[in-house]
Design a protein around this motif. Structure first.
Motif, PDB file in Angstrom:
ATOM      1  N   GLY A  15       0.619   3.824   4.223  1.00  0.00           N
ATOM      2  CA  GLY A  15       1.269   5.052   3.795  1.00  0.00           C
ATOM      3  C   GLY A  15       1.820   5.021   2.388  1.00  0.00           C
ATOM      4  N   SER A  16       2.066   3.822   1.881  1.00  0.00           N
ATOM      5  CA  SER A  16       2.662   3.678   0.547  1.00  0.00           C
ATOM      6  C   SER A  16       2.317   2.297   0.006  1.00  0.00           C
ATOM      7  CB  SER A  16       4.178   3.827   0.645  1.00  0.00           C
ATOM      8  OG  SER A  16       4.809   3.454  -0.565  1.00  0.00           O
ATOM      9  N   SER A  18       4.384   0.506  -1.113  1.00  0.00           N
ATOM     10  CA  SER A  18       5.508  -0.350  -0.697  1.00  0.00           C
ATOM     11  C   SER A  18       5.185  -1.102   0.591  1.00  0.00           C
ATOM     12  CB  SER A  18       6.787   0.488  -0.530  1.00  0.00           C
ATOM     13  OG  SER A  18       6.665   1.407   0.530  1.00  0.00           O
ATOM     14  N   ASP A  19       4.134  -0.700   1.290  1.00  0.00           N
ATOM     15  CA  ASP A  19       3.698  -1.414   2.510  1.00  0.00           C
ATOM     16  C   ASP A  19       2.814  -2.621   2.195  1.00  0.00           C
ATOM     17  OD1 ASP A  19       4.899   0.560   4.168  1.00  0.00           O
ATOM     18  OD2 ASP A  19       3.130   1.834   3.959  1.00  0.00           O
ATOM     19  N   ARG A  46       2.379  12.850   2.828  1.00  0.00           N
ATOM     20  CA  ARG A  46       2.332  13.177   1.398  1.00  0.00           C
ATOM     21  C   ARG A  46       0.937  13.586   0.937  1.00  0.00           C
ATOM     22  NH1 ARG A  46       5.899   7.773   0.200  1.00  0.00           N
ATOM     23  NH2 ARG A  46       7.982   8.705   0.341  1.00  0.00           N
ATOM     24  N   ALA A  69      -1.273   1.354   8.567  1.00  0.00           N
ATOM     25  CA  ALA A  69       0.096   0.837   8.496  1.00  0.00           C
ATOM     26  C   ALA A  69       1.002   1.909   7.913  1.00  0.00           C
ATOM     27  CB  ALA A  69       0.140  -0.411   7.616  1.00  0.00           C
ATOM     28  N   ALA A  70       2.121   2.143   8.573  1.00  0.00           N
ATOM     29  CA  ALA A  70       3.075   3.124   8.039  1.00  0.00           C
ATOM     30  C   ALA A  70       4.468   2.806   8.564  1.00  0.00           C
ATOM     31  CB  ALA A  70       2.667   4.540   8.419  1.00  0.00           C
ATOM     32  N   GLY A  71       5.453   3.280   7.826  1.00  0.00           N
ATOM     33  CA  GLY A  71       6.840   3.047   8.216  1.00  0.00           C
ATOM     34  C   GLY A  71       7.574   4.354   8.438  1.00  0.00           C
ATOM     35  N   MET A  93       5.527  -0.510  10.097  1.00  0.00           N
ATOM     36  CA  MET A  93       6.184  -1.195   8.984  1.00  0.00           C
ATOM     37  C   MET A  93       7.708  -1.155   9.155  1.00  0.00           C
ATOM     38  SD  MET A  93       3.837  -2.146   6.724  1.00  0.00           S
ATOM     39  CE  MET A  93       3.024  -2.708   8.200  1.00  0.00           C
ATOM     40  N   TRP A  96      13.653   1.617   6.324  1.00  0.00           N
ATOM     41  CA  TRP A  96      14.895   1.547   5.558  1.00  0.00           C
ATOM     42  C   TRP A  96      16.138   1.698   6.431  1.00  0.00           C
ATOM     43  CZ3 TRP A  96      10.950   5.005   5.432  1.00  0.00           C
ATOM     44  CH2 TRP A  96      11.199   6.264   5.962  1.00  0.00           C
TER      45      TRP A  96
HETATM   46  C1  RP5 Z   1       5.839   5.644   4.918  1.00  0.00           C
HETATM   47  O1  RP5 Z   1       7.092   5.716   4.339  1.00  0.00           O
HETATM   48  C2  RP5 Z   1       5.161   4.502   4.227  1.00  0.00           C
HETATM   49  O2  RP5 Z   1       4.193   3.955   5.078  1.00  0.00           O
HETATM   50  C3  RP5 Z   1       6.261   3.548   3.935  1.00  0.00           C
HETATM   51  O3  RP5 Z   1       6.363   2.542   4.949  1.00  0.00           O
HETATM   52  C4  RP5 Z   1       7.490   4.416   3.985  1.00  0.00           C
HETATM   53  C5  RP5 Z   1       8.255   4.467   2.690  1.00  0.00           C
HETATM   54  O4  RP5 Z   1       7.401   4.844   1.643  1.00  0.00           O
HETATM   55  P1  RP5 Z   1       7.915   4.807   0.143  1.00  0.00           P
HETATM   56  O5  RP5 Z   1       9.062   5.790   0.058  1.00  0.00           O
HETATM   57  O6  RP5 Z   1       8.350   3.399  -0.144  1.00  0.00           O
HETATM   58  O7  RP5 Z   1       6.736   5.223  -0.697  1.00  0.00           O
HETATM   59  O8  RP5 Z   1       5.120   6.817   4.771  1.00  0.00           O
END
Ligand code: RP5
Length: 168
Positions: A15-16, A18-19, A46, A69-71, A93, A96
């Motif tokens: 997803g990012s 950052s993953d 997004r 993979a996504a968070g 993932m 935060w």
């Molecule tokens: C998810 O949001 C992504 O897979 C990632 O784990 C999380 C945060 O994304 P960023 O804000 O770091 O781009 O969609």
């Protein structure tokens, strides 16, 4: 060389960027076992149109397994599964606020009829997603099946070689 070594058969989405530090463990295992793959950043929230396009054309492009993979509110694997009949493996993932529990539940709690196989949160899930893909591909690729069996044997040997420090 088997077909799986010459053309991408596994698509890895995250997803990012950052993953990536976690997803890299998945790609490393695919690389180690000689599975041709591709990896892209693509987000269910997004860039939803890109995800739909990728998933709906994946099989026609020769991909056989999709890893997502996504968070956070992790919908990537579910959306990909909604647009593809290929096996979809999800890697939750760590995020935060809830250490990945949010992503785990988002990935694993799919409604009946749209399957996602969820792995564990984080690095273990990333490694196992790769191995699960390898297990699927090994059903029709005997050379890969042999490499996978050797990988598992080597892992067992590493465990047998482990020693514990003396207690004082
Ligand atoms: C998810 O949001 C992504 O897979 C990632 O784990 C999380 C945060 O994304 P960023 O804000 O770091 O781009 O969609």
């Amino acid at each position: 060389m088997s077909a799986s070594e010459t053309k991408p058969v596994v698509g890895v989405l995250m997803g990012s960027s950052s993953d990536w530090s976690t997803v890299a463990h998945c790609v490393d295992v695919l690389q180690e076992l000689g599975v041709a793959h591709e990896a892209h950043v693509m987000s269910a929230h997004r860039t939803p149109d890109d995800v739909a396009e990728y998933a709906s054309t994946a099989a026609a492009r020769g991909l056989q397994v999709l890893i997502c993979a996504a968070g956070g509110a992790a919908h990537l694997a579910g959306v990909v599964s909604s647009k593809s009949l290929l096996p979809v493996l999800g890697i939750p993932m760590k995020g935060w606020s809830t250490d990945g529990l949010d992503a785990l539940l988002s990935t694993v709690q799919m409604p009946g009829g749209v399957p996602v196989a969820s792995l564990a949160i984080g690095k273990a899930g990333a490694v196992n997603a790769a191995l699960f893909a390898v297990a699927i591909l090994s059903l029709r690729d005997t050379a890969l099946a042999e490499r996978y069996a050797a990988w598992r044997r080597a892992q067992a040997e590493l465990v047998r070689a482990q020693t514990l420090p003396p207690r004082s």
